[in-house]
Design a protein around this motif. Structure first.
Motif: not given
Length: 791
Positions: A204, A225-226, A378
C-alpha cells in the motif's frame, strides 16, 4: 509431499513491488542510515525529504523494525526518506527538524502498541521500554499514533498524514479501550489522518507514494487495499449491505380464522380460537358430519404470500468487490454491547484477502456524521516480494546517534529489543492459528508469507560476517510462529474462499498442508554453514502442528533446543480453551512424549517450559484450581504470571467487554461468557498459577473453602497448599518492583486495579512484540520429579 500454498494466487491482481518506475531522487543512491538530522541530510546532498517517517521507537536499521522496513522500501523506490525517532511531543517544533516533506508524513507508534508498551495488564505504569536506549520508559506518549499525527498537522497543516503500524491496525473501527474502560472512536477519526494503512503495508505505501508523487490528491486515493479513511457517503456503483442490527422478526404465526365456530367441548378444554390450519381440519370434519350449510354470502379470507418474502430467495448476491457492509455505528456499539460483539464478528469474518468485502461504520449523527470506510485487507506478498523486503540494504544495527564515545551500543545506550533480535532471522509472516487473545491475525493476516531458502541463508551469512559481537549462535529462525514456514491450504481456490478464523481449531483442517520438510531443510543447511555453531528456535512453537511431523520434532529437539523449550498450552481446561481457540492439553501431552523420547535418544536433559494465562474470558475459579492441580502434579512452578490483557479489536477483548461470544452468531439471547473482572478475582486466578508462593496461601485457603475443596488444604504431598503459614517480614516483593511506578490517581477515565507485582518481559517472547502482543510475562520451571497424584 504437500505443495506449499502459492500466495501469488492472491497477488495476480496486485502490482509487484519491483515493477514501479523509480522516482527521480533515486540518483542520490542508498544511505548507510536514513537521515535523522539536517546535518545528515546535507551529507547525503539532500535539500529536502520526500517522505518523513515519525516513530515511537528508537531508530534501529533492521528488518524487524517497522519504520526501517517502510523507510528502506520507499528508498528502494527512489524516494528520499528521513526518520524522526521518539520526538518530544510537547510541541510541534521537533516535528520540523527535517523540514517540510514533499509528499507526506508516515506516522507509527512503533513496533508495539504504545498503551501495551507502557502499562501492565493491571494498568500499572512500566518504567522500562525495550525499544528505547537504556530501557527507560516515558519516551513516547500514550496513544502515540494520535499525538504524533496531531503534531505533524500542527507543524505542516497541508502535508498528508499516512498512519500505519500495529497501533493503527488494531483501532481501525470503533473499539473497546481497556485503559479507559470505554468504547473509543476509530483512530482514523481521532488522529485526523488522511489514510490509515493497516496490516503489513509495503504494497500500500509504495502505491500511495507513487500516486502522490504523480500529483494525485490524497483525497482521491480511495481504492488501495489495506487502507481506511473518512468519507461522507457510499459512492455510486456500490451495493451496501445493512448489518447494523441483530434483531430479526420472530416466527410468523398462522392467522386466526374469525369465522371458525368452536364447539362447546373445545371451549371446555380451554380453546377459544383456532389457527388457519386448525380451521381447515374442523371444516372438513363438519362437512363429513353433514353439518348445516353456512351462509354462502360469507366468503373465507384468502391469505396471499408476501411478495417480498417470496422474492427473498431470488435476490442475486452482489459482487463482493463492489459490496460494502455497513456495521453498527460508533454510537450504537458504544451504548449496546450486543451490537459491539456483532460488529467485531463481522469484521473478523471479512479478513480473508481472497473474499473480504469493504466495511463502513458511521461516526457522529446529523450534520457531523462521517463514515469510516475500510477497504479489504492487503494482498499477501509473494515469496519474491518477501525476499525483496528482507534483502534491502539494512545496516542491521541502531543508528550511530545511540552509540557511546567508543561506538558501542551497550550500557546506557543499549536497546533491549534490538539485543533480542540481533542474531535472529525472520523467515515468514502471518499466522492461521486464530488465537482469540492474539493480535497477529488482525495485523499480519492468516495467509503465511514465506521467504525463499536462499534469502534466509543469505541473511544468516550476513549476520555471521557483519554483525559485531556474533559468537556463532543464531538465536532464532522463526517469526510469529516457529513452524508455519511454507504451510497453507492445499488448494489456493479453497483458501481464497474460506472464512474460518482458524485452520487448526477445533482440529487441523483436512485442507491444510502440514509438511515441515522445507523448514527441516533450512535448519540443516543453516547449521551446516561455516562459522555457525548453534541455531536456536526462540519463536513460539505450534505443537499441535509439530506432532504431525515426527521428523521435525526430532530435528528440533536434538539440534535446536538450548536445554529449555517454551511452548504455550495456555490452559488445561476446556472452558477457557474453547474461548481461546486453543487445542486441548492432550496435544501437549503427545508433544511432550515425543520431546522426551528424542531428547533421551540424543542423550540430552531438556525441559519444556509451558506458558499459561490467568483470568482469560471463559475461565472459572474451578478452571484455575484444576490448572493449579495439574501444575503441581507435573512438577511446575510458575516464576512469573501472565494475566489476560485485552488488546483492541481482539476477539477475546470483545468477550471481556460484552460478555458475548463472537465466535458464534450473536443474538440477544446468545451465549454468556464468564468474565474475570475486579482486582480480587484477578488476584485469585494469578494466585492459583503461583500456588507454591506462601504469600498466596491465605487467599487460596479462603477460596478453596468457599468452593468446597478444603480437601486440597493440608500438609501432605497430595495437597495443593499447606495449613501452616510461614512468618514473613512484610510479604513477597517482586525483584522488578524498581521497574514499576504507581498508576496515576483513579479517575472516571481510567480505573486502575491494584497490581501485586510487575514483571519483566521474558526473553523468549521479545520477538513477538512487533506484532502488538504484550510480552509473555510467565515462565514455568520444572521442579524435578512430579509429585504424587493430587486429588
Amino acid at each position: 509431499m504437500n505443495a506449499p500454498v502459492d500466495v501469488s494466487f492472491f497477488a495476480r491482481a496486485a502490482k509487484p513491488l519491483n515493477s514501479y518506475r523509480k522516482y527521480w531522487a533515486a540518483r542520490f543512491g542508498t544511505a548507510k542510515f536514513l537521515p535523522t538530522t539536517r546535518k545528515e541530510m546535507d551529507a547525503l546532498g539532500w535539500d529536502s525529504c520526500d517522505i518523513i517517517v515519525v516513530t515511537g521507537d528508537a531508530y534501529v536499521d533492521h528488518p524487524s523494525f517497522g519504520m526501517s522496513v517502510i523507510g528502506r522500501m520507499l528508498e528502494a523506490q527512489g524516494f528520499r526518506v528521513g526518520i524522526i525517532a521518539q520526538p518530544d511531543w510537547q510541541s510541534a517544533e521537533p516535528f520540523k527538524a527535517l523540514g517540510k516533506p514533499n509528499l507526506f508524513f508516515g506516522v507509527t507508534a512503533g513496533n508495539m502498541d504504545s498503551m501495551i508498551n507502557r502499562y501492565t495488564a493491571d494498568r500499572k505504569i512500566r518504567s522500562d521500554d525495550a525499544y528505547t536506549p537504556g530501557d527507560v520508559g516515558g519516551s513516547r506518549p500514550d496513544r502515540a499514533a494520535i499525538v504524533y499525527s496531531q503534531r505533524c498537522k500542527e507543524a505542516w497543516n497541508d502535508v498528508p498524514i499516512i498512519l500505519g503500524g500495529i497501533e493503527g491496525s488494531l483501532r481501525r473501527i470503533a473499539h473497546y479501550d481497556y485503559w479507559s474502560d470505554k468504547v473509543r472512536r476509530s483512530i482514523v477519526v481521532d488522529s485526523k489522518c488522511d489514510l490509515l494503512l493497516y496490516g503489513n503495508a509495503e504494497r500500500a505505501i509504495v502505491e500511495i507514494a507513487h500516486r502522490l508523487a504523480a500529483k494525485e490528491p490524497v483525497q482521491q486515493i480511495t481504492d488501495v487495499r489495506g487502507t481506511a479513511y473518512v468519507r461522507r457517503e457510499t459512492p455510486e456503483g456500490w451495493f451496501e449491505i445493512d448489518s447494523t442490527s441483530v434483531d430479526e422478526p420472530g416466527r410468523v404465526e398462522a392467522h386466526v380464522n374469525p369465522y371458525l365456530m368452536v364447539s362447546d367441548q373445545a371451549k371446555a378444554n380451554g380453546a377459544t380460537c383456532a389457527k388457519e390450519d386448525e380451521a381447515k381440519d374442523v371444516a372438513k370434519a363438519a362437512e363429513a358430519a353433514g353439518s348445516a350449510a353456512v351462509n354462502p354470502a360469507i366468503k373465507p379470507l384468502t391469505f396471499m404470500p408476501n411478495p417480498a418474502l417470496a422474492s427473498r430467495t431470488k435476490i442475486k448476491v452482489p459482487p463482493r468487490d463492489r459490496s460494502v457492509i455497513r456495521l453498527p455505528s460508533y454510537e450504537q456499539v458504544r451504548s449496546d454491547p450486543v451490537l459491539y460483539a456483532h460488529a467485531n464478528r463481522v469484521l473478523h469474518l471479512e479478513t480473508n484477502p481472497g473474499n473480504a468485502r469493504a466495511l463502513v461504520q458511521a461516526h457522529g449523527e446529523g450534520a457531523t456524521a462521517r463514515d469510516v470506510w475500510i477497504n479489504p485487507p492487503p494482498i499477501p506478498l509473494t515469496t519474491a516480494e518477501m525476499d525483496l523486503v528482507f534483502d534491502l540494504p539494512y545496516a542491521r544495527s541502531p543508528h550511530p546517534r545511540y552509540a557511546d564515545e567508543n561506538g558501542s551500543h551497550d550500557g546506557a545506550t543499549k536497546i533491549p529489543a534490538w539485543e533480542m533480535i540481533r542474531f535472529s532471522v525472520n523467515i515468514m509472516r502471518g499466522c492461521f492459528g486464530g488465537c482469540t487473545f492474539c493480535s497477529i491475525t488482525e495485523h499480519e493476516g492468516r495467509i503465511i508469507q514465506s521467504r525463499s531458502e536462499e534469502s534466509i541463508i543469505k541473511e544468516v551469512e550476513a549476520i555471521r560476517d557483519s554483525v559485531s559481537g556474533f559468537t556463532g549462535t543464531i538465536s532464532d529462525l522463526g517469526g510469529p510462529t516457529a513452524n508455519m514456514y511454507r504451510l497453507g491450504c492445499k488448494s489456493p481456490e479453497i483458501e481464497s474462499a474460506c472464512r474460518k478464523p482458524s485452520c487448526v481449531y477445533p482440529g487441523i483442517c483436512p485442507n491444510l498442508g502440514t509438511n515441515h520438510d522445507p523448514l527441516i531443510k533450512i535448519y540443516r543447511r543453516a547449521r551446516a554453514l561455516r562459522g555457525i555453531k548453534k541455531i536456536l528456535i526462540g519463536s513460539g512453537l505450534r505443537y499441535d502442528l509439530a506432532v504431525q511431523s515426527p521428523e521435525y520434532v526430532k530435528e528440533l529437539v536434538q539440534h535446536h533446543v538450548g536445554g529449555y523449550l517454551k511452548i504455550a498450552p495456555e490452559h488445561t481446561e476446556q472452558g477457557p480453551l474453547t474461548k481461546m481457540m486453543k487445542p486441548g492439553i492432550g496435544s501437549y501431552d503427545k508433544f511432550k512424549q515425543m520431546f522426551e523420547k528424542f531428547s533421551a535418544e540424543a542423550g540430552k536433559k531438556q525441559y519444556l517450559i509451558p506458558y499459561f494465562i490467568a483470568a482469560h474470558p471463559g475461565t472459572s475459579d474451578e478452571d484455575m484450581m484444576n490448572l493449579a492441580i495439574w501444575l503441581k502434579k507435573n512438577g511446575f512452578r510458575a516464576d512469573q504470571v501472565q494475566t489476560f490483557y485485552p488488546s483492541p479489536m481482539a476477539t477475546a477483548t470483545t468477550m471481556y467487554h460484552t460478555n458475548k461470544n463472537p465466535l458464534r452468531k450473536i443474538t440477544r439471547e446468545s451465549e454468556t461468557v464468564d468474565i474475570v473482572r475486579g482486582d480480587k478475582r484477578r488476584r485469585l486466578h494469578k494466585a492459583f498459577l503461583r500456588y507454591h508462593d506462601a504469600n498466596n496461601w491465605p487467599l487460596l485457603r479462603e477460596a478453596l473453602k468457599s468452593m468446597g475443596r478444603a480437601d486440597l488444604i493440608g500438609n501432605g504431598k497430595h495437597h495443593l497448599i499447606p495449613t501452616w503459614q510461614p512468618l514473613t517480614d512484610g510479604g513477597y516483593t517482586s525483584a522488578r518492583r524498581k521497574n514499576s511506578t504507581s498508576a496515576p490517581p483513579v479517575t472516571a477515565k481510567a480505573a486502575a486495579p491494584v497490581r501485586l507485582a510487575p514483571v519483566k518481559p521474558s526473553k523468549g517472547r521479545m520477538l513477538t512484540q512487533h506484532t502488538g502482543l504484550p510480552p509473555r510475562d510467565i515462565g514455568s520451571k520444572p521442579t524435578g520429579k512430579p509429585s504424587r497424584k493430587v486429588r
